[in-house]
Design a protein around this motif. Structure first.
Motif, PDB file in Angstrom:
ATOM      1  N   ARG A 150       0.845  -1.196   0.000  1.00  0.00           N
ATOM      2  CA  ARG A 150       0.000   0.000   0.000  1.00  0.00           C
ATOM      3  C   ARG A 150       0.878   1.242   0.000  1.00  0.00           C
ATOM      4  O   ARG A 150       1.878   1.310   0.700  1.00  0.00           O
ATOM      5  CB  ARG A 150      -0.898   0.012   1.248  1.00  0.00           C
ATOM      6  N   GLY A 153      -1.730   7.723  -1.698  1.00  0.00           N
ATOM      7  CA  GLY A 153      -2.218   8.111  -3.015  1.00  0.00           C
ATOM      8  C   GLY A 153      -2.087   9.597  -3.280  1.00  0.00           C
ATOM      9  O   GLY A 153      -1.658  10.381  -2.415  1.00  0.00           O
ATOM     10  N   THR A 159      -7.559   8.545  -2.352  1.00  0.00           N
ATOM     11  CA  THR A 159      -6.913   7.699  -3.372  1.00  0.00           C
ATOM     12  C   THR A 159      -6.240   6.527  -2.675  1.00  0.00           C
ATOM     13  O   THR A 159      -5.334   6.737  -1.865  1.00  0.00           O
ATOM     14  CB  THR A 159      -5.866   8.490  -4.180  1.00  0.00           C
ATOM     15  N   LYS A 160      -6.697   5.328  -2.938  1.00  0.00           N
ATOM     16  CA  LYS A 160      -6.114   4.117  -2.381  1.00  0.00           C
ATOM     17  C   LYS A 160      -5.229   3.472  -3.447  1.00  0.00           C
ATOM     18  O   LYS A 160      -5.701   3.128  -4.532  1.00  0.00           O
ATOM     19  CB  LYS A 160      -7.208   3.129  -1.959  1.00  0.00           C
ATOM     20  N   VAL A 161      -3.940   3.288  -3.125  1.00  0.00           N
ATOM     21  CA  VAL A 161      -2.970   2.786  -4.114  1.00  0.00           C
ATOM     22  C   VAL A 161      -2.348   1.480  -3.620  1.00  0.00           C
ATOM     23  O   VAL A 161      -1.930   1.384  -2.467  1.00  0.00           O
ATOM     24  CB  VAL A 161      -1.869   3.828  -4.377  1.00  0.00           C
ATOM     25  N   THR A 500       0.828  -0.607 -10.670  1.00  0.00           N
ATOM     26  CA  THR A 500       0.172   0.262  -9.705  1.00  0.00           C
ATOM     27  C   THR A 500      -1.318   0.280  -9.978  1.00  0.00           C
ATOM     28  O   THR A 500      -1.756   0.571 -11.098  1.00  0.00           O
ATOM     29  CB  THR A 500       0.729   1.689  -9.778  1.00  0.00           C
ATOM     30  N   ALA A 502      -4.669   2.120  -8.623  1.00  0.00           N
ATOM     31  CA  ALA A 502      -5.150   3.251  -7.824  1.00  0.00           C
ATOM     32  C   ALA A 502      -6.672   3.298  -7.882  1.00  0.00           C
ATOM     33  O   ALA A 502      -7.257   3.315  -8.965  1.00  0.00           O
ATOM     34  CB  ALA A 502      -4.542   4.554  -8.334  1.00  0.00           C
ATOM     35  N   ARG A 503      -7.318   3.325  -6.716  1.00  0.00           N
ATOM     36  CA  ARG A 503      -8.789   3.395  -6.635  1.00  0.00           C
ATOM     37  C   ARG A 503      -9.189   4.734  -6.020  1.00  0.00           C
ATOM     38  O   ARG A 503      -8.778   5.051  -4.896  1.00  0.00           O
ATOM     39  CB  ARG A 503      -9.318   2.235  -5.792  1.00  0.00           C
ATOM     40  N   GLN A 504      -9.960   5.491  -6.747  1.00  0.00           N
ATOM     41  CA  GLN A 504     -10.384   6.811  -6.283  1.00  0.00           C
ATOM     42  C   GLN A 504     -11.725   6.696  -5.573  1.00  0.00           C
ATOM     43  O   GLN A 504     -12.647   6.026  -6.052  1.00  0.00           O
ATOM     44  CB  GLN A 504     -10.495   7.786  -7.466  1.00  0.00           C
TER      45      GLN A 504
END
Length: 537
Positions: A150, A153, A159-161, A500, A502-504
């Protein structure tokens, strides 16, 4: 051979006595073993290999054509798609089982290593040590190296990365002859545990060792399809490996390494290269002379000097040079040479006629130009066809090939220096940068000198083994000695592709909540200042 036909004995190094009941090539390379091992080779032609201990043929072998290489990659790709779905802990467990099997059955592979390379048994055992260390390290640590990570973000909390690691696919590995266990399967272990398949081209002259290790890995649980082996001449098979692979691992000469790198670059695939070296050992004025002399024997003459990280240049402070050389030369002359498949010899044979001729050429030219032989300097055909005595040269200068070119044999040149600055400057004055050694009684001084040397590894108060054997730390070369690293995180992550994800959440990274473009830009500018003030990374 009659007494009148026996080669003249011109050297001084003693011959190690062979114990009773020692095994022969016929005892080791049986038709049953050969049939079992060669099942793993994709090859429609025929070739053979030879033992440098006697010069006699060791085995008839399959030889691979370009079509055979293509078929090996096709089979590897099919197997890899299944293997990468195997949980990483199950893949790692294969390495740990292999670790145990290798230690239990080490006598089998030690015989093969000696027969194929000619090296002394203790030097063959260094390969067993290195491979078991790598198997244990990656067997234990691979899940952590490959675990999703993790990261903070672009917009904290919103932002989860996650960083993921995927196998590259099929790794093409081109392995050399000098360390046929460690530089074949030892380098392949991290590739396997990351979910890759491997198509390996070991050197034909030492391929039985690699094939034996393949069989042992399969016994430990590795699917046979993910480990393919092809054999053949380097100029024929090597480019085919590069043409089909998703990543290339190469160990060998700098000249060939450049060709491999050019081929990989044309296809935009990754490559790791461990290449040549002209490694230096520095004996400072406060060194323990007895320990340094003993360490220099190990550093210069292990595997008859046919080791990329062995020492070929010996820099000794002028105030201790005479005392050091007295001890070093005496130890060198006392080294026992032998051919037995048993412990007892201090040094074995060169790998073949080409290596012998290269070593003889360097020594002959140096002597002709004024260098002095302090020990060795002659071949020993009375022991075996490619034996050459451990050799110490003094009075070498930069007009001699042995000064700057890699000899890759049991030859070391001695140079005197007056200060640490001079020693560092001269040690660094080479296009190579693989390994170095520093001897001193001052730990701080040793670390300071080591940090100034432009080599991938430096050993203080030892020649090469501590750095190489520390599997958590990277090992590789600077300058013309290569690209990339083995061991540690770099040694396993090179076999992966980073991804990578990334979830916004909640808000988009765009004007929202009624903001126009100008308001959004002002909002983001303020946010960036706040993130710096709060020490976000």
């Amino acid at each position: 051979m009659t007494d009148s036909q026996a080669p003249e004995v011109t050297g001084t190094n003693p011959i190690a006595p062979a114990p009773e009941g020692v095994r022969t090539a016929a005892d080791v390379v049986t038709p049953e073993l050969l049939a079992q091992l060669t099942k793993g080779v994709t090859g429609s032609g025929r070739t053979s290999n030879h033992s440098p201990l006697t010069g006699a043929k060791l085995a008839d072998l399959p030889e691979s054509t370009p079509d055979d290489v293509a078929a090996a990659f096709e089979a590897a790709r099919a197997a890899q798609r299944v293997w990468e779905r195997t949980p990483v802990r199950e893949r790692a467990a294969v390495l740990l089982r292999f670790h145990d099997l290798l230690l239990e059955r080490q006598s089998e592979v030690l015989d093969l290593i000696q027969l194929e390379t000619g090296k002394a048994r203790l030097h063959a055992h260094e390969e067993v040590q290195a491979v078991t260390v790598a198997a244990r390290h990656y067997g234990r640590r691979a899940p952590a190296y490959l675990r999703p990570k993790r990261h903070t973000g672009a917009m904290p909390t919103l932002t989860k990365v996650t960083e993921l690691r995927h196998p590259r696919g099929v790794v093409g590995q081109i392995a050399p002859w000098n360390y046929p266990l460690e530089l074949s399967v030892g380098d392949a272990l991290p590739a396997f545990v990351t979910g890759n398949a491997v198509v390996m081209k070991p050197d034909t002259e030492t391929c039985l060792t690699a094939l034996w290790a393949r069989d042992l890995l399969i016994e430990a649980g590795l699917p046979a399809g993910v480990f393919q082996v092809v054999l053949g001449e380097g100029p024929v098979v090597g480019p085919e490996i590069v043409r089909h692979a998703d990543y290339v691992s190469f160990t060998g000469s700098t000249r060939t390494g450049r060709e491999v790198a050019q081929g990989a670059a044309a296809r935009l695939i990754g490559v790791s290269l461990e290449l040549g070296g002209k490694n230096a050992m520095l004996v400072l004025d406060d060194a323990d002379i007895e320990k340094a002399a003993a360490g220099a024997v190990r550093a210069c003459f292990s595997s008859a000097g046919q080791l990329c990280i062995s020492i070929e240049r010996l820099y000794v402070h002028e105030s201790v040079a005479d005392a050091f050389l007295e001890r070093f030369v005496a130890r060198t002359k006392a080294m026992r040479l032998g051919t037995a498949l048993a412990y007892g010899a201090d040094m074995g044979s060169l790998a073949g006629e080409r290596q012998l001729k290269a070593v003889e050429a360097h020594v002959t030219e140096a002597v002709a130009k004024g260098a002095k032989v302090l020990a060795g300097g002659v071949a020993r055909p009375d022991i075996g066809p490619y034996f050459f005595e451990p050799t110490v040269l003094d009075g070498v200068d930069d007009t001699m090939s042995v000064c700057a070119e890699e000899t890759f044999g049991p030859v070391v040149s001695v140079y005197r220096f007056g200060s640490d600055d001079e020693a560092v400057e001269r040690a660094n004055a080479t296009p190579y940068g693989l390994n170095a050694s520093v001897w001193t009684s001052g730990s701080k001084r040793g670390l300071e000198v080591a940090a100034r040397l432009r080599t991938g590894t430096v050993n203080v108060n030892e020649g090469y083994a501590p750095a190489y054997g520390s599997a958590q730390s990277p090992m590789g070369g600077m300058k013309d000695s290569g690209l990339g690293r083995r061991h540690g995180s770099e040694g396993i992550l090179k076999y992966t592709e980073a991804q990578t994800v990334a979830r916004q959440r909640l808000l988009p990274m765009a004007p929202s909540l009624g903001m126009d473009d100008a308001a959004y830009a002002a909002f983001m500018s303020r946010s960036l200042k706040v993130m710096k003030a709060l020490r976000f990374r």
